[in-house]
Write a protein that holds these residues in place. Sequence first.
Motif, PDB file in Angstrom:
ATOM      1  N   ARG A   1      11.137  18.351  -8.321  1.00 22.84           N
ATOM      2  CA  ARG A   1      12.105  18.052  -9.333  1.00 22.84           C
ATOM      3  C   ARG A   1      13.481  18.314  -9.017  1.00 22.84           C
ATOM      4  N   THR A   2      13.756  19.144  -8.044  1.00 19.66           N
ATOM      5  CA  THR A   2      15.193  19.393  -7.208  1.00 19.66           C
ATOM      6  C   THR A   2      15.622  17.942  -7.014  1.00 19.66           C
ATOM      7  N   LEU A   3      14.665  17.304  -6.089  1.00 11.92           N
ATOM      8  CA  LEU A   3      15.147  16.010  -5.422  1.00 11.92           C
ATOM      9  C   LEU A   3      15.313  14.910  -6.535  1.00 11.92           C
ATOM     10  N   THR A   4      14.360  14.867  -7.427  1.00 15.23           N
ATOM     11  CA  THR A   4      14.344  13.425  -8.389  1.00 15.23           C
ATOM     12  C   THR A   4      15.729  13.963  -9.295  1.00 15.23           C
ATOM     13  N   ASN A   5      16.057  15.196  -9.514  1.00 17.17           N
ATOM     14  CA  ASN A   5      17.408  15.394 -10.398  1.00 17.17           C
ATOM     15  C   ASN A   5      18.531  15.216  -9.452  1.00 17.17           C
ATOM     16  N   SER A   6      18.512  15.248  -8.287  1.00 20.01           N
ATOM     17  CA  SER A   6      19.479  15.193  -7.406  1.00 20.01           C
ATOM     18  C   SER A   6      20.021  13.779  -6.708  1.00 20.01           C
ATOM     19  N   CYS A   7      18.900  12.938  -6.421  1.00 18.91           N
ATOM     20  CA  CYS A   7      18.890  11.872  -5.771  1.00 18.91           C
ATOM     21  C   CYS A   7      18.679  10.634  -6.336  1.00 18.91           C
ATOM     22  N   SER A   8      19.176   9.334  -6.086  1.00 20.71           N
ATOM     23  CA  SER A   8      18.788   8.271  -6.656  1.00 20.71           C
ATOM     24  C   SER A   8      17.905   7.650  -5.591  1.00 20.71           C
ATOM     25  N   PHE A   9      16.923   7.000  -5.899  1.00 24.90           N
ATOM     26  CA  PHE A   9      15.974   6.045  -5.047  1.00 24.90           C
ATOM     27  C   PHE A   9      15.867   4.842  -5.145  1.00 24.90           C
TER      28      PHE A   9
ATOM     29  N   ILE B   1       8.937  10.813 -12.290  1.00 28.38           N
ATOM     30  CA  ILE B   1       8.416  11.970 -13.232  1.00 28.38           C
ATOM     31  C   ILE B   1       7.049  11.390 -13.387  1.00 28.38           C
ATOM     32  N   ASN B   2       6.052  12.332 -13.466  1.00 27.98           N
ATOM     33  CA  ASN B   2       4.711  12.275 -13.943  1.00 27.98           C
ATOM     34  C   ASN B   2       4.516  12.885 -15.361  1.00 27.98           C
ATOM     35  N   TYR B   3       4.831  12.167 -16.155  1.00 26.79           N
ATOM     36  CA  TYR B   3       5.047  12.699 -17.659  1.00 26.79           C
ATOM     37  C   TYR B   3       3.684  13.479 -18.134  1.00 26.79           C
ATOM     38  N   GLU B   4       2.541  12.966 -17.708  1.00 22.14           N
ATOM     39  CA  GLU B   4       1.240  13.447 -18.243  1.00 22.14           C
ATOM     40  C   GLU B   4       0.925  14.707 -17.727  1.00 22.14           C
ATOM     41  N   LEU B   5       1.043  14.721 -16.335  1.00 18.90           N
ATOM     42  CA  LEU B   5       0.923  16.005 -15.665  1.00 18.90           C
ATOM     43  C   LEU B   5       1.809  17.065 -15.902  1.00 18.90           C
ATOM     44  N   GLU B   6       3.221  16.614 -15.956  1.00 20.22           N
ATOM     45  CA  GLU B   6       4.149  17.679 -16.490  1.00 20.22           C
ATOM     46  C   GLU B   6       4.081  18.253 -17.716  1.00 20.22           C
TER      47      GLU B   6
ATOM     48  N   LEU C   1       6.193  22.478  -9.005  1.00 19.65           N
ATOM     49  CA  LEU C   1       6.816  21.224  -8.956  1.00 19.65           C
ATOM     50  C   LEU C   1       8.334  21.298  -8.831  1.00 19.65           C
ATOM     51  N   GLN C   2       8.589  22.645  -8.676  1.00 21.21           N
ATOM     52  CA  GLN C   2      10.448  22.802  -8.599  1.00 21.21           C
ATOM     53  C   GLN C   2      10.769  22.012  -7.360  1.00 21.21           C
ATOM     54  N   SER C   3      10.323  22.102  -6.144  1.00 25.51           N
ATOM     55  CA  SER C   3      10.939  21.404  -5.254  1.00 25.51           C
ATOM     56  C   SER C   3      11.209  19.816  -5.382  1.00 25.51           C
TER      57      SER C   3
ATOM     58  N   GLY D   1       0.865  -1.214   0.120  1.00 25.42           N
ATOM     59  CA  GLY D   1      -0.056  -0.114  -0.076  1.00 25.42           C
ATOM     60  C   GLY D   1       0.659   1.137   0.005  1.00 25.42           C
ATOM     61  N   LYS D   2       2.288   1.215  -0.282  1.00 26.23           N
ATOM     62  CA  LYS D   2       3.049   2.511  -0.189  1.00 26.23           C
ATOM     63  C   LYS D   2       3.543   2.824  -1.404  1.00 26.23           C
ATOM     64  N   ARG D   3       2.770   2.236  -2.562  1.00 31.67           N
ATOM     65  CA  ARG D   3       3.297   2.580  -4.072  1.00 31.67           C
ATOM     66  C   ARG D   3       3.494   4.102  -4.426  1.00 31.67           C
ATOM     67  N   SER D   4       2.509   4.845  -3.763  1.00 26.40           N
ATOM     68  CA  SER D   4       2.550   6.325  -3.885  1.00 26.40           C
ATOM     69  C   SER D   4       3.617   7.023  -3.791  1.00 26.40           C
ATOM     70  N   ILE D   5       4.465   6.280  -2.621  1.00 24.74           N
ATOM     71  CA  ILE D   5       5.886   7.219  -2.377  1.00 24.74           C
ATOM     72  C   ILE D   5       6.755   6.950  -3.669  1.00 24.74           C
ATOM     73  N   GLU D   6       6.775   5.896  -4.215  1.00 23.09           N
ATOM     74  CA  GLU D   6       7.629   5.563  -5.218  1.00 23.09           C
ATOM     75  C   GLU D   6       7.401   6.538  -6.495  1.00 23.09           C
ATOM     76  N   ASP D   7       6.062   6.754  -6.773  1.00 22.70           N
ATOM     77  CA  ASP D   7       5.489   7.591  -7.815  1.00 22.70           C
ATOM     78  C   ASP D   7       5.961   9.047  -7.451  1.00 22.70           C
ATOM     79  N   HIS D   8       5.782   9.429  -6.201  1.00 17.52           N
ATOM     80  CA  HIS D   8       5.986  10.639  -5.902  1.00 17.52           C
ATOM     81  C   HIS D   8       7.387  11.095  -6.068  1.00 17.52           C
ATOM     82  N   PHE D   9       8.471  10.203  -6.037  1.00 18.24           N
ATOM     83  CA  PHE D   9       9.939  10.693  -6.417  1.00 18.24           C
ATOM     84  C   PHE D   9      10.179  10.052  -7.781  1.00 18.24           C
TER      85      PHE D   9
END
Length: 278
Positions: free
Chosen positions: A89-97, A68-73, A85-87, A58-66
């Motif tokens: 995006r900074t995380l998804t560009n700087s970190c690996s999950f 890219i959501n192409y359609e929305l973006e 979405l800036q904050s 039940g925690k899959r939305s955490i993965e989706d949060h970190f």
Amino acid sequence: MIRKCLFPAAGYGTRFLPATKAMPKEMLPILTKPLIQYGVEEALEAGCQNIAIVTGRGKRSIEDHFDINYELEHQINGTSKEALLQSIRTLTNSCSFSYTRQNEMRGLGHAILTGETLIGCEPFGVILADDLCSNPNAQGVLAQMVNLYKKYHCSIVAIESVQPNDVDKYGIIEGSLIEEGVYRVTNMVEKPSIDQAPSNLAIIGRYILTPDIFDILRVTKPGKGGEIQITDALLEQAKKGSVLAYQFQGKRYDCGSIDGYVQATMDFYHLTSKQNLS
Ligand code: G1P
């Protein structure tokens, strides 16, 4: 120096039912950001670009949060909403999950041991996202702890003083002061009763752990509440003098409780409106 930060995020969040029936408690927002995003921002500020998350059903939305959501973006590309979405995006560009699943709930110690596969053999940070920490215009709590690690090279727990009748909600430490705000831990007890508590210095959800903790956790017997407790494993390190407790600068909100959650929401709201005015 500490490259990885582990987020145990498999718990149920029963105190927030029904909100957490189908939504992870780590995704509850304080204003517009989910709790876990604040945690990841704190980890990145401390220099941890490898974010390791122990999830569960039940925690899959955490993965989706970190991610890219192409359609929305695509939809909001070039509009005024893009800035929102800036904050993230900074995380998804700087970190690996990276993610692993804990399929049985056997306590925080067990959750951390489950994360070994993502951490390997190096010192790492641990953030419990429902303990939200803020230190406006100064260093975050994990960054403060990383600085201390550079000096002492051992496990560190963040602590704060709590009311005596709250000691049974926390791991409580006993130690000797070695420099301002820093104790060498001599004893620690998970959620003691008021008369068994060695002090009122409570561990909050920030740790730096050396990797030998995994071998200790493997043989740690279930403790308080029948769960494998990180506090019990840390006590084994403390017996060798290799655990420090650090009274951090800043404020912690227990966002696992309604009171703390509401307080954090109000304080963050006032802080943001002040920043927007200035
Ligand atoms: C956990 C730890 C406890 C610590 C607390 C901080 O407890 O077991 O030692 O004081 O986090 O939030 P939990 O709140 O998961 O029951």
